[in-house]
Design a protein around this motif. Structure first.
Motif, PDB file in Angstrom:
ATOM      1  N   THR A  94       0.918  -1.151   0.331  1.00 22.46           N
ATOM      2  CA  THR A  94      -0.002  -0.003  -0.099  1.00 22.46           C
ATOM      3  C   THR A  94       0.628   0.996  -0.229  1.00 22.46           C
ATOM      4  N   MET A  95       0.907   2.267  -0.971  1.00 24.97           N
ATOM      5  CA  MET A  95       1.477   3.536  -0.676  1.00 24.97           C
ATOM      6  C   MET A  95       0.426   4.488  -1.336  1.00 24.97           C
ATOM      7  N   LYS A  96      -0.121   5.754  -0.083  1.00 29.16           N
ATOM      8  CA  LYS A  96      -1.085   6.499  -0.064  1.00 29.16           C
ATOM      9  C   LYS A  96      -1.172   7.747   0.344  1.00 29.16           C
ATOM     10  N   SER A  97      -1.036   8.666  -0.547  1.00 33.71           N
ATOM     11  CA  SER A  97      -0.782  10.063   0.697  1.00 33.71           C
ATOM     12  C   SER A  97      -2.004  11.042   1.060  1.00 33.71           C
ATOM     13  N   SER A  98      -1.275  11.649   1.818  1.00 34.48           N
ATOM     14  CA  SER A  98      -2.412  12.625   2.935  1.00 34.48           C
ATOM     15  C   SER A  98      -1.984  13.756   3.532  1.00 34.48           C
ATOM     16  N   VAL A  99      -2.990  14.734   4.185  1.00 32.80           N
ATOM     17  CA  VAL A  99      -2.664  15.640   4.458  1.00 32.80           C
ATOM     18  C   VAL A  99      -2.695  15.583   5.706  1.00 32.80           C
ATOM     19  N   SER A 100      -1.812  15.730   6.549  1.00 36.63           N
ATOM     20  CA  SER A 100      -2.171  15.830   7.985  1.00 36.63           C
ATOM     21  C   SER A 100      -2.599  16.475   8.267  1.00 36.63           C
ATOM     22  N   PRO A 101      -3.841  16.432   9.386  1.00 33.61           N
ATOM     23  CA  PRO A 101      -5.502  16.427   9.784  1.00 33.61           C
ATOM     24  C   PRO A 101      -4.794  17.885  11.052  1.00 33.61           C
ATOM     25  N   LYS A 102      -3.895  17.359  11.556  1.00 41.21           N
ATOM     26  CA  LYS A 102      -3.035  18.358  13.077  1.00 41.21           C
ATOM     27  C   LYS A 102      -1.587  19.672  12.409  1.00 41.21           C
ATOM     28  N   THR A 103      -0.755  19.078  11.031  1.00 42.45           N
ATOM     29  CA  THR A 103      -0.082  19.673  10.773  1.00 42.45           C
ATOM     30  C   THR A 103      -0.108  20.488   9.088  1.00 42.45           C
ATOM     31  N   GLY A 104      -1.226  20.228   8.258  1.00 41.82           N
ATOM     32  CA  GLY A 104      -1.610  20.608   7.724  1.00 41.82           C
ATOM     33  C   GLY A 104       0.250  20.411   6.550  1.00 41.82           C
ATOM     34  N   GLY A 105       0.800  19.703   6.981  1.00 38.61           N
ATOM     35  CA  GLY A 105       1.780  18.930   6.149  1.00 38.61           C
ATOM     36  C   GLY A 105       1.563  17.715   5.440  1.00 38.61           C
ATOM     37  N   ARG A 106       2.454  17.792   3.883  1.00 37.89           N
ATOM     38  CA  ARG A 106       1.572  16.278   3.215  1.00 37.89           C
ATOM     39  C   ARG A 106       2.734  14.620   3.828  1.00 37.89           C
ATOM     40  N   LEU A 107       1.725  13.802   3.454  1.00 40.19           N
ATOM     41  CA  LEU A 107       2.196  12.538   4.004  1.00 40.19           C
ATOM     42  C   LEU A 107       2.699  11.406   3.287  1.00 40.19           C
ATOM     43  N   ILE A 108       3.764  10.765   3.109  1.00 42.00           N
ATOM     44  CA  ILE A 108       3.207   9.578   2.190  1.00 42.00           C
ATOM     45  C   ILE A 108       3.555   8.457   3.121  1.00 42.00           C
ATOM     46  N   THR A 109       2.197   7.595   2.882  1.00 43.54           N
ATOM     47  CA  THR A 109       2.643   6.363   3.749  1.00 43.54           C
ATOM     48  C   THR A 109       2.215   5.156   2.940  1.00 43.54           C
ATOM     49  N   LEU A 110       3.213   4.673   3.877  1.00 48.86           N
ATOM     50  CA  LEU A 110       3.547   3.248   3.337  1.00 48.86           C
ATOM     51  C   LEU A 110       3.502   1.873   3.726  1.00 48.86           C
ATOM     52  N   ALA A 111       2.672   1.025   3.874  1.00 50.49           N
ATOM     53  CA  ALA A 111       2.313   0.502   4.932  1.00 50.49           C
ATOM     54  C   ALA A 111       1.971  -1.295   4.026  1.00 50.49           C
ATOM     55  N   SER A 112       1.984  -1.572   4.871  1.00 49.22           N
ATOM     56  CA  SER A 112       1.473  -3.717   4.767  1.00 49.22           C
ATOM     57  C   SER A 112       0.172  -3.734   4.394  1.00 49.22           C
ATOM     58  N   GLU A 113       0.200  -5.355   3.432  1.00 49.13           N
ATOM     59  CA  GLU A 113      -1.173  -5.408   3.526  1.00 49.13           C
ATOM     60  C   GLU A 113      -2.856  -4.916   4.417  1.00 49.13           C
ATOM     61  N   ASP A 114      -1.982  -5.674   5.884  1.00 49.29           N
ATOM     62  CA  ASP A 114      -2.669  -6.107   6.902  1.00 49.29           C
ATOM     63  C   ASP A 114      -2.305  -4.351   7.676  1.00 49.29           C
ATOM     64  N   GLN A 115      -1.789  -3.411   7.547  1.00 47.99           N
ATOM     65  CA  GLN A 115      -1.243  -2.316   8.160  1.00 47.99           C
ATOM     66  C   GLN A 115      -0.583  -2.366   9.307  1.00 47.99           C
ATOM     67  N   SER A 116      -0.347  -4.039   9.497  1.00 44.53           N
ATOM     68  CA  SER A 116       0.736  -3.587  10.906  1.00 44.53           C
ATOM     69  C   SER A 116       2.110  -3.030  10.841  1.00 44.53           C
ATOM     70  N   PHE A 117       2.537  -2.975   9.811  1.00 44.84           N
ATOM     71  CA  PHE A 117       3.343  -2.059   9.246  1.00 44.84           C
ATOM     72  C   PHE A 117       3.370  -1.029   8.692  1.00 44.84           C
ATOM     73  N   GLU A 118       3.787   0.549   8.772  1.00 45.02           N
ATOM     74  CA  GLU A 118       3.545   1.295   7.965  1.00 45.02           C
ATOM     75  C   GLU A 118       4.513   2.499   8.527  1.00 45.02           C
ATOM     76  N   PHE A 119       4.710   3.070   7.354  1.00 47.89           N
ATOM     77  CA  PHE A 119       6.364   4.410   7.365  1.00 47.89           C
ATOM     78  C   PHE A 119       5.847   5.047   6.694  1.00 47.89           C
ATOM     79  N   HIS A 120       5.523   6.371   7.163  1.00 47.55           N
ATOM     80  CA  HIS A 120       4.922   7.370   7.473  1.00 47.55           C
ATOM     81  C   HIS A 120       6.379   8.637   7.242  1.00 47.55           C
ATOM     82  N   VAL A 121       6.083   9.277   5.718  1.00 47.71           N
ATOM     83  CA  VAL A 121       7.131  10.237   5.503  1.00 47.71           C
ATOM     84  C   VAL A 121       6.631  11.816   5.347  1.00 47.71           C
ATOM     85  N   LYS A 122       7.200  12.405   5.542  1.00 43.58           N
ATOM     86  CA  LYS A 122       6.539  14.102   6.078  1.00 43.58           C
ATOM     87  C   LYS A 122       7.505  14.580   5.212  1.00 43.58           C
TER      88      LYS A 122
END
Length: 147
Positions: free
Chosen positions: A56-84
Protein backbone atom coordinates in the motif's frame (compact mmCIF):
# COMPACT_ATOMS: atom_id res chain seq x y z
CA UNK A 1 5.50 9.19 -18.37
CA UNK A 2 4.50 9.32 -14.70
CA UNK A 3 0.90 10.05 -13.77
CA UNK A 4 0.53 12.57 -10.95
CA UNK A 5 -2.76 11.05 -9.87
CA UNK A 6 -0.77 8.01 -8.83
CA UNK A 7 0.55 10.02 -5.88
CA UNK A 8 -1.79 12.94 -5.29
CA UNK A 9 -5.19 14.23 -6.23
CA UNK A 10 -3.96 17.15 -8.31
CA UNK A 11 -6.66 19.77 -7.86
CA UNK A 12 -5.38 22.93 -9.62
CA UNK A 13 -6.35 25.11 -6.65
CA UNK A 14 -4.60 22.85 -4.13
CA UNK A 15 -0.93 23.90 -3.90
CA UNK A 16 -0.16 20.89 -1.65
CA UNK A 17 -0.56 18.66 -4.71
CA UNK A 18 2.65 19.90 -6.38
CA UNK A 19 5.01 16.96 -6.67
CA UNK A 20 8.63 17.14 -5.55
CA UNK A 21 11.58 14.85 -6.29
CA UNK A 22 10.94 13.04 -2.98
CA UNK A 23 7.50 12.03 -4.30
CA UNK A 24 9.01 10.42 -7.38
CA UNK A 25 11.85 8.77 -5.46
CA UNK A 26 9.51 7.19 -2.91
CA UNK A 27 7.21 6.07 -5.71
CA UNK A 28 10.15 4.48 -7.58
CA UNK A 29 11.31 2.74 -4.39
CA UNK A 30 7.78 1.46 -3.74
CA UNK A 31 7.35 0.24 -7.32
CA UNK A 32 10.71 -1.56 -7.24
CA UNK A 33 9.32 -4.27 -4.97
CA UNK A 34 12.67 -4.50 -3.17
CA UNK A 35 13.10 -4.78 0.58
CA UNK A 36 14.80 -1.97 2.47
CA UNK A 37 16.33 -1.73 5.92
CA UNK A 38 14.64 1.41 7.27
CA UNK A 39 16.62 3.21 9.97
CA UNK A 40 15.16 6.11 11.94
CA UNK A 41 17.17 7.69 14.77
CA UNK A 42 15.24 9.82 17.24
CA UNK A 43 15.80 11.32 20.65
CA UNK A 44 16.79 8.36 22.80
CA UNK A 45 15.70 5.60 20.43
CA UNK A 46 16.65 3.94 17.15
CA UNK A 47 14.13 2.07 15.02
CA UNK A 48 15.33 -0.45 12.44
CA UNK A 49 13.11 -2.69 10.38
CA UNK A 50 13.46 -4.53 7.08
CA UNK A 51 10.41 -4.46 4.82
CA UNK A 52 9.16 -3.93 1.33
CA UNK A 53 7.67 -0.47 0.89
CA UNK A 54 4.08 -1.55 0.48
CA UNK A 55 2.05 -3.01 -1.09
CA UNK A 56 0.00 0.00 0.00
CA UNK A 57 1.14 3.51 -0.89
CA UNK A 58 -1.06 6.52 -0.30
CA UNK A 59 -0.75 10.23 0.16
CA UNK A 60 -2.61 12.47 2.55
CA UNK A 61 -2.47 15.75 4.40
CA UNK A 62 -1.98 15.63 8.16
CA UNK A 63 -5.05 16.98 9.94
CA UNK A 64 -2.80 18.21 12.78
CA UNK A 65 -0.06 20.03 10.83
CA UNK A 66 -1.44 20.41 7.31
CA UNK A 67 1.79 18.83 6.03
CA UNK A 68 1.85 16.28 3.23
CA UNK A 69 2.42 12.64 4.13
CA UNK A 70 3.25 9.59 2.08
CA UNK A 71 2.33 6.35 3.82
CA UNK A 72 3.77 2.99 2.83
CA UNK A 73 2.07 0.07 4.59
CA UNK A 74 1.80 -3.69 4.64
CA UNK A 75 -1.47 -5.15 3.45
CA UNK A 76 -2.80 -5.63 7.00
CA UNK A 77 -1.29 -2.28 8.10
CA UNK A 78 0.74 -3.98 10.86
CA UNK A 79 3.66 -2.06 9.36
CA UNK A 80 3.34 1.61 8.38
CA UNK A 81 6.06 4.03 7.34
CA UNK A 82 5.03 7.70 7.10
CA UNK A 83 7.23 10.27 5.38
CA UNK A 84 6.59 13.94 6.06
CA UNK A 85 7.26 15.06 2.48
CA UNK A 86 7.59 18.77 3.25
CA UNK A 87 10.39 18.11 5.76
CA UNK A 88 12.57 16.27 3.22
CA UNK A 89 14.98 18.83 1.75
CA UNK A 90 17.41 16.50 0.02
CA UNK A 91 17.85 12.82 -0.74
CA UNK A 92 21.34 11.37 -1.03
CA UNK A 93 22.17 8.06 -2.71
CA UNK A 94 25.39 6.60 -1.32
CA UNK A 95 27.36 3.40 -1.18
CA UNK A 96 29.33 2.31 1.86
CA UNK A 97 31.78 -0.60 1.91
CA UNK A 98 31.76 -2.68 5.09
CA UNK A 99 34.44 -5.32 5.77
CA UNK A 100 33.27 -8.83 6.63
CA UNK A 101 35.11 -11.67 8.28
CA UNK A 102 37.54 -13.49 6.01
CA UNK A 103 38.46 -10.38 4.06
CA UNK A 104 35.14 -10.18 2.20
CA UNK A 105 33.33 -6.86 1.74
CA UNK A 106 29.69 -5.91 1.75
CA UNK A 107 28.45 -2.85 -0.14
CA UNK A 108 25.55 -1.03 1.50
CA UNK A 109 23.41 0.93 -0.96
CA UNK A 110 21.78 3.71 1.04
CA UNK A 111 19.14 6.34 0.34
CA UNK A 112 19.30 9.07 3.01
CA UNK A 113 16.43 11.50 3.49
CA UNK A 114 17.88 14.78 4.79
CA UNK A 115 16.22 17.80 6.41
CA UNK A 116 17.01 21.43 5.61
CA UNK A 117 19.65 21.57 8.36
CA UNK A 118 21.50 18.65 6.76
CA UNK A 119 20.45 16.16 9.42
CA UNK A 120 19.21 12.68 8.66
CA UNK A 121 15.47 12.04 8.76
CA UNK A 122 15.89 8.38 7.91
CA UNK A 123 18.02 6.00 5.86
CA UNK A 124 16.74 3.24 3.62
CA UNK A 125 19.33 0.58 2.89
CA UNK A 126 18.64 -1.64 -0.11
CA UNK A 127 18.19 -5.11 1.35
CA UNK A 128 18.91 -7.08 -1.81
CA UNK A 129 22.20 -7.74 -3.55
CA UNK A 130 21.44 -9.50 -6.83
CA UNK A 131 22.51 -7.88 -10.10
CA UNK A 132 19.02 -6.54 -10.88
CA UNK A 133 18.85 -4.72 -7.51
CA UNK A 134 22.33 -3.23 -7.99
CA UNK A 135 21.36 -2.08 -11.49
CA UNK A 136 18.15 -0.53 -10.13
CA UNK A 137 20.08 1.38 -7.43
CA UNK A 138 22.66 2.58 -9.97
CA UNK A 139 19.80 3.81 -12.15
CA UNK A 140 18.31 5.72 -9.22
CA UNK A 141 21.68 7.41 -8.56
CA UNK A 142 21.95 8.36 -12.23
CA UNK A 143 18.36 9.61 -12.43
CA UNK A 144 18.27 11.58 -9.18
CA UNK A 145 21.94 12.27 -8.43
CA UNK A 146 23.96 11.61 -5.32
CA UNK A 147 23.09 14.79 -3.45
Amino acid sequence: MRRQSMLYNTNAEDKTSELKPVDYIISDMHESGYSFRIVVIGNGAILEVTSKLGPTMKSSVSPKTGGRLITLASEDQSFEFHVKVDEVNNIVFAESVRPLEGGEEKILRICRFMNKEGGSICSLILGEYEDAAVKWFTGMKERYGTS
